[in-house]
Design a protein around this motif. Structure first.
Motif, PDB file in Angstrom:
ATOM      1  N   ALA A  85      40.620  49.668  34.583  1.00  0.00           N
ATOM      2  CA  ALA A  85      39.161  49.557  34.707  1.00  0.00           C
ATOM      3  C   ALA A  85      38.682  48.162  34.319  1.00  0.00           C
ATOM      4  O   ALA A  85      37.818  47.581  34.990  1.00  0.00           O
ATOM      5  N   ASN A  86      39.244  47.617  33.245  1.00  0.00           N
ATOM      6  CA  ASN A  86      38.853  46.266  32.829  1.00  0.00           C
ATOM      7  C   ASN A  86      39.255  45.216  33.859  1.00  0.00           C
ATOM      8  O   ASN A  86      38.536  44.235  34.077  1.00  0.00           O
ATOM      9  N   GLN A  87      40.399  45.455  34.490  1.00  0.00           N
ATOM     10  CA  GLN A  87      40.839  44.526  35.522  1.00  0.00           C
ATOM     11  C   GLN A  87      39.902  44.581  36.731  1.00  0.00           C
ATOM     12  O   GLN A  87      39.536  43.542  37.295  1.00  0.00           O
ATOM     13  N   GLU A  88      39.487  45.777  37.117  1.00  0.00           N
ATOM     14  CA  GLU A  88      38.571  45.916  38.250  1.00  0.00           C
ATOM     15  C   GLU A  88      37.205  45.318  37.948  1.00  0.00           C
ATOM     16  O   GLU A  88      36.550  44.742  38.823  1.00  0.00           O
ATOM     17  N   ASP A  89      36.763  45.448  36.683  1.00  0.00           N
ATOM     18  CA  ASP A  89      35.448  44.937  36.294  1.00  0.00           C
ATOM     19  C   ASP A  89      35.501  43.497  35.800  1.00  0.00           C
ATOM     20  O   ASP A  89      34.459  42.926  35.449  1.00  0.00           O
ATOM     21  N   ASP A  90      36.717  42.944  35.757  1.00  0.00           N
ATOM     22  CA  ASP A  90      36.916  41.566  35.299  1.00  0.00           C
ATOM     23  C   ASP A  90      36.288  41.360  33.915  1.00  0.00           C
ATOM     24  O   ASP A  90      35.466  40.456  33.697  1.00  0.00           O
ATOM     25  N   CYS A  91      36.693  42.241  32.969  1.00  0.00           N
ATOM     26  CA  CYS A  91      36.155  42.139  31.621  1.00  0.00           C
ATOM     27  C   CYS A  91      37.238  42.528  30.614  1.00  0.00           C
ATOM     28  O   CYS A  91      38.336  42.940  30.995  1.00  0.00           O
ATOM     29  N   THR A  92      36.934  42.376  29.350  1.00  0.00           N
ATOM     30  CA  THR A  92      37.851  42.752  28.288  1.00  0.00           C
ATOM     31  C   THR A  92      37.113  43.614  27.275  1.00  0.00           C
ATOM     32  O   THR A  92      35.897  43.787  27.355  1.00  0.00           O
ATOM     33  N   GLY A  93      37.865  44.161  26.320  1.00  0.00           N
ATOM     34  CA  GLY A  93      37.242  44.970  25.277  1.00  0.00           C
ATOM     35  C   GLY A  93      37.496  46.450  25.475  1.00  0.00           C
ATOM     36  O   GLY A  93      38.275  46.876  26.344  1.00  0.00           O
TER      37      GLY A  93
END
Length: 249
Positions: A85-93
């Motif tokens: 999910a973080n990879q798809e949303d280009d985010c971390t955390g």
């Protein structure tokens, strides 16, 4: 789309009889393991020194406990979902809001209520109109395979009424369970958006529940039971055991 529901059975008795090699093989499906555990599962017959054998047994003991631990199961389930999910949303955390919640299902009544609650979740959320169209649910998978004449190998099978010798599985009839899900889904829940039409199901009588008792348990399953679920006498026995365990500890 932002949470999961899992009805989980931990077969601790079966896990106790796993061989060292079986433990290592199962763990290696998830992780690389250690050099010693990798040697154990190699094609060649491994030879270990006494010191290596002690270290290996200590490692396998940890693996055995983790393979039957609900917290580790949820960790292995949630981590790749969060990473994707973080990879798809280009985010971390953090992806998940918090730690998972678990409830002990103490009898067949609680098990059936929880399974129905989980299988109807997309319908209640108005993401689907029927069980067979509910994506990412066990009920859809069961219906799909049932039409082909078998039960999914990745789900606990329905084995029907108790009999000897009793195979391991859910003590319900699959056809009756499908009827139960359909009937329960037709009952309106004021706290949910979706529902389907009403029909009858003989499984309510087989479980020894009248319609009002069933609706109370199933419609408010998530709020009625914070730690464990079951009939009143089962819950009383469970509470007594917890009190005895806490007093001993």
């Amino acid at each position: 789309s932002n949470h999961t529901h899992v009805v989980l059975h931990v077969n601790a008795d079966k896990a106790k009889h796993w061989t060292d090699t079986e433990i290592a093989q199962r763990w290696h499906k998830l992780h690389k393991g250690t050099l010693l555990s990798q040697r154990l599962t190699s094609k060649e017959t491994p030879v270990f020194t006494d010191a290596e054998q002690i270290t290996l047994q200590s490692t396998l003991s940890v693996y055995r406990n983790r393979l039957t631990d609900i917290s580790w199961f949820m960790r292995e389930l949630n981590e790749p979902i969060a990473r994707q999910a973080n990879q798809e949303d280009d985010c971390t955390g953090h992806f998940w809001e918090g730690r998972f919640k678990s409830q002990a299902l103490l009898d067949e009544h609680a098990l059936a209520a929880c399974m129905v609650y989980v299988d109807l979740n997309p319908i209640r959320a108005k993401m689907a109109t029927t069980p067979e169209s509910s994506n990412h649910t066990s009920i859809k998978r069961r219906i799909h395979d049932f039409k082909k004449g078998y039960q999914p190998s990745t789900l606990m099978p329905f084995v029907g009424n108790p009999k000897q010798p009793q195979p391991q599985g859910l003590m319900f009839d699959l056809v009756e369970y499908l009827k139960l899900v359909d009937l329960s889904g037709r009952s309106l829940n004021p706290n949910k958006r979706g529902a389907i039409d009403m029909s009858e199901s003989p499984i309510l009588q087989r479980l020894g529940l009248d319609e009002h008792t069933w609706q109370d348990m199933f419609l408010t399953f998530e709020t009625n039971f914070s730690v464990a679920a079951g009939q009143s006498d089962t819950l009383k026995r469970y509470k007594r055991k917890r009190r005895q365990k806490n007093s001993v500890g």
